[in-house]
Write an enzyme that holds these catalytic residues in place. Structure first.
Site, mmCIF file in Angstrom:
data_model
loop_
_atom_site.group_PDB
_atom_site.id
_atom_site.type_symbol
_atom_site.label_atom_id
_atom_site.label_comp_id
_atom_site.label_asym_id
_atom_site.label_seq_id
_atom_site.Cartn_x
_atom_site.Cartn_y
_atom_site.Cartn_z
ATOM 1 N N GLN A 49 6.298 -3.680 11.246
ATOM 2 C CA GLN A 49 5.430 -2.688 11.903
ATOM 3 C C GLN A 49 4.001 -2.846 11.403
ATOM 4 O O GLN A 49 3.730 -3.582 10.443
ATOM 5 C CB GLN A 49 5.932 -1.266 11.632
ATOM 6 C CG GLN A 49 5.849 -0.829 10.181
ATOM 7 C CD GLN A 49 6.470 0.541 9.928
ATOM 8 O OE1 GLN A 49 7.488 0.903 10.526
ATOM 9 N NE2 GLN A 49 5.872 1.315 9.058
ATOM 10 N N LYS A 109 -4.577 -2.773 -5.425
ATOM 11 C CA LYS A 109 -5.317 -3.575 -4.445
ATOM 12 C C LYS A 109 -6.484 -4.315 -5.103
ATOM 13 O O LYS A 109 -6.902 -5.367 -4.619
ATOM 14 C CB LYS A 109 -5.770 -2.699 -3.277
ATOM 15 C CG LYS A 109 -4.592 -2.171 -2.425
ATOM 16 C CD LYS A 109 -3.757 -3.293 -1.815
ATOM 17 C CE LYS A 109 -2.728 -2.778 -0.822
ATOM 18 N NZ LYS A 109 -1.929 -3.861 -0.211
ATOM 19 N N ARG A 135 -14.246 8.498 7.179
ATOM 20 C CA ARG A 135 -14.424 7.447 6.174
ATOM 21 C C ARG A 135 -15.231 6.274 6.732
ATOM 22 O O ARG A 135 -15.966 5.618 6.011
ATOM 23 C CB ARG A 135 -13.063 6.862 5.797
ATOM 24 C CG ARG A 135 -12.255 7.607 4.800
ATOM 25 C CD ARG A 135 -10.929 6.864 4.738
ATOM 26 N NE ARG A 135 -10.134 7.201 3.601
ATOM 27 C CZ ARG A 135 -8.983 6.581 3.310
ATOM 28 N NH1 ARG A 135 -8.526 5.610 4.087
ATOM 29 N NH2 ARG A 135 -8.294 6.925 2.267
ATOM 30 N N ARG A 195 -6.201 7.820 -4.544
ATOM 31 C CA ARG A 195 -5.623 6.489 -4.352
ATOM 32 C C ARG A 195 -5.630 5.750 -5.689
ATOM 33 O O ARG A 195 -5.936 4.568 -5.756
ATOM 34 C CB ARG A 195 -6.409 5.693 -3.291
ATOM 35 C CG ARG A 195 -6.273 6.228 -1.881
ATOM 36 C CD ARG A 195 -4.873 5.991 -1.311
ATOM 37 N NE ARG A 195 -4.718 6.516 0.036
ATOM 38 C CZ ARG A 195 -4.245 7.741 0.309
ATOM 39 N NH1 ARG A 195 -3.885 8.566 -0.672
ATOM 40 N NH2 ARG A 195 -4.121 8.134 1.558
ATOM 41 N N VAL A 208 -6.556 1.976 9.072
ATOM 42 C CA VAL A 208 -6.015 1.279 10.242
ATOM 43 C C VAL A 208 -4.807 2.053 10.764
ATOM 44 O O VAL A 208 -3.917 2.439 9.992
ATOM 45 C CB VAL A 208 -5.595 -0.162 9.859
ATOM 46 C CG1 VAL A 208 -4.888 -0.849 11.022
ATOM 47 C CG2 VAL A 208 -6.799 -0.976 9.416
ATOM 48 N N ILE A 228 0.244 -3.678 10.499
ATOM 49 C CA ILE A 228 -0.584 -4.881 10.388
ATOM 50 C C ILE A 228 0.286 -6.146 10.336
ATOM 51 O O ILE A 228 -0.045 -7.158 10.957
ATOM 52 C CB ILE A 228 -1.490 -4.775 9.130
ATOM 53 C CG1 ILE A 228 -2.525 -3.643 9.342
ATOM 54 C CG2 ILE A 228 -2.183 -6.088 8.838
ATOM 55 C CD1 ILE A 228 -3.312 -3.257 8.086
ATOM 56 N N TYR A 230 -2.771 3.011 -6.101
ATOM 57 C CA TYR A 230 -2.959 2.133 -4.933
ATOM 58 C C TYR A 230 -4.229 1.294 -5.119
ATOM 59 O O TYR A 230 -4.213 0.071 -4.969
ATOM 60 C CB TYR A 230 -3.051 2.975 -3.662
ATOM 61 C CG TYR A 230 -3.226 2.168 -2.397
ATOM 62 C CD1 TYR A 230 -2.181 1.408 -1.883
ATOM 63 C CD2 TYR A 230 -4.446 2.152 -1.718
ATOM 64 C CE1 TYR A 230 -2.346 0.655 -0.722
ATOM 65 C CE2 TYR A 230 -4.615 1.416 -0.559
ATOM 66 C CZ TYR A 230 -3.561 0.669 -0.059
ATOM 67 O OH TYR A 230 -3.720 -0.074 1.082
HETATM 68 P P1 NAD Z 1 3.147 0.126 7.204
HETATM 69 O O1 NAD Z 1 2.915 0.720 5.846
HETATM 70 O O2 NAD Z 1 3.227 1.052 8.353
HETATM 71 O O3 NAD Z 1 4.482 -0.754 7.174
HETATM 72 C C1 NAD Z 1 4.917 -1.352 5.988
HETATM 73 C C2 NAD Z 1 6.056 -2.310 6.274
HETATM 74 O O4 NAD Z 1 6.448 -2.846 5.005
HETATM 75 C C3 NAD Z 1 7.282 -1.670 6.893
HETATM 76 O O5 NAD Z 1 7.728 -2.431 7.995
HETATM 77 C C4 NAD Z 1 8.306 -1.709 5.748
HETATM 78 O O6 NAD Z 1 9.642 -1.828 6.193
HETATM 79 C C5 NAD Z 1 7.850 -2.952 4.973
HETATM 80 N N1 NAD Z 1 8.308 -2.967 3.572
HETATM 81 C C6 NAD Z 1 8.363 -1.906 2.722
HETATM 82 N N2 NAD Z 1 8.912 -2.303 1.554
HETATM 83 C C7 NAD Z 1 9.171 -3.634 1.664
HETATM 84 C C8 NAD Z 1 9.759 -4.601 0.799
HETATM 85 N N3 NAD Z 1 10.170 -4.266 -0.427
HETATM 86 N N4 NAD Z 1 9.888 -5.873 1.247
HETATM 87 C C9 NAD Z 1 9.479 -6.210 2.491
HETATM 88 N N5 NAD Z 1 8.950 -5.341 3.368
HETATM 89 C C10 NAD Z 1 8.787 -4.067 2.952
HETATM 90 O O7 NAD Z 1 2.047 -1.023 7.461
HETATM 91 P P2 NAD Z 1 0.465 -0.980 7.375
HETATM 92 O O8 NAD Z 1 -0.054 0.423 7.233
HETATM 93 O O9 NAD Z 1 -0.027 -1.811 8.496
HETATM 94 O O10 NAD Z 1 0.126 -1.702 5.986
HETATM 95 C C11 NAD Z 1 0.338 -3.082 5.806
HETATM 96 C C12 NAD Z 1 -0.485 -3.576 4.599
HETATM 97 O O11 NAD Z 1 -1.878 -3.342 4.845
HETATM 98 C C13 NAD Z 1 -0.161 -2.880 3.282
HETATM 99 O O12 NAD Z 1 -0.255 -3.805 2.221
HETATM 100 C C14 NAD Z 1 -1.257 -1.845 3.172
HETATM 101 O O13 NAD Z 1 -1.510 -1.454 1.840
HETATM 102 C C15 NAD Z 1 -2.426 -2.614 3.761
HETATM 103 N N6 NAD Z 1 -3.482 -1.723 4.255
HETATM 104 C C16 NAD Z 1 -3.222 -0.805 5.230
HETATM 105 C C17 NAD Z 1 -4.232 0.035 5.655
HETATM 106 C C18 NAD Z 1 -3.998 1.097 6.722
HETATM 107 O O14 NAD Z 1 -4.875 1.970 6.883
HETATM 108 N N7 NAD Z 1 -2.893 1.046 7.462
HETATM 109 C C19 NAD Z 1 -5.511 -0.064 5.092
HETATM 110 C C20 NAD Z 1 -5.747 -1.011 4.109
HETATM 111 C C21 NAD Z 1 -4.718 -1.852 3.692
#
Ligand code: NAD
Length: 247
Positions: A17, A149, A207, A142, A178, A19, A145
């Protein structure tokens, strides 16, 4: 026009799901052969034209076994990550360890497993998901987190430096807010604290000076660029893509 990732093989973690899914889809659209992995294999079910595999990036042996099965790859997209909410006082040792395991050590595992194949075949591109909430920008609630990061950026630069003459590049993507399923959950949770979902949404949108949140597809477009040969002179960088959040 030739597809930008034609002939390349990619592994994407957390492709179920958000990104990760958008990156897997964009890689496929650009002609790559994609191994889409996630700890929750159900979430991969409707991804088209990929090889789907359950992979928990917190399990070292599972990552090693998967890498042995897949063989050499050209692109590794490390996307798995978790957002812990709160300050240092809200983060006990278990929460600290979990966040560092999932957000940072997972990348150590996958890179150790897939880098030898890249070195054998003359190179590759590693893309690590960091965040604006890192060494780039302090963000309220955060704590761990942001620490993870920031560590991702350090890890990225170290790998980039150590293999800079081997054709291996390693870069980090630092998104702002995002839209994704877990972000929707964070909006709900913040809504309970601040008196409604609309208020929470407003706070997340505020933000970004651009006045909106980003889409997973916008992040995936940067991942395609970093994965392909167009970015051949780029390594060790942490690229903000954030509607001006870190401006
Ligand atoms: P999300 O958090 O909605 O989805 C996370 C996915 O990771 C899920 O499909 C889940 O099943 C999978 N997952 C969880 N534990 C796992 C494991 N142990 N092994 C394999 N898969 C696992 O996705 P997102 O919000 O798009 O975030 C994706 C990445 O982008 C993350 O690293 C997040 O920190 C980073 N990020 C997101 C945002 C945002 O605003 N969404 C901003 C900056 C960075």
């Amino acid at each position: 026009m030739a597809k930008r990732l034609a002939g390349k093989t990619a592994v994407v973690t957390a492709a179920g799901q958000g990104i990760g899914r958008a990156i897997a889809e964009a890689f496929v659209a650009e002609g790559a052969k994609v191994w889409a992995t996630d700890v929750d294999v159900q979430k991969l079910a409707d991804l088209k034209r990929v090889k789907r595999r359950k992979l928990d990036v917190m399990k070292t042996r599972a990552v090693e076994t998967f890498a042995e099965k897949v063989g050499p790859i050209d692109i590794l997209a490390n996307v798995a990550g978790f957002v812990h909410h709160g300050s240092v006082l809200d983060c006990d040792e278990a929460a600290w360890d979990f966040s560092f395991d999932l957000n940072v050590k997972s990348m150590h595992r996958t890179i150790r497993a897939f880098l030898p194949g890249m070195l054998e075949t003359g190179g590759g591109s590693i893309i690590n998901l960091s965040s604006g909430a890192s060494s780039l920008k302090a963000t309220a609630n955060r704590y761990v987190y942001g620490a993870t990061k920031a560590a991702v950026i350090g890890l990225t630069k170290s790998v980039a430096m150590d293999f800079i003459r081997d054709g291996v590049r390693c870069n980090a993507i630092c998104p702002g807010t995002v839209r994704s399923p877990s972000w929707e959950d964070r909006v709900e949770a913040l809504g309970e604290e601040v008196g409604g979902k609309d208020k929470a949404l407003e706070m997340f949108v505020a933000r970004q000076p651009m006045g909106r949140v980003g889409t997973a597809e916008e992040i995936a477009a940067l991942a395609v660029y970093l994965a392909g040969d167009e970015s051949a002179f780029t390594t060790g960088v942490a690229i903000p893509i954030d509607g001006g959040w870190t401006l």
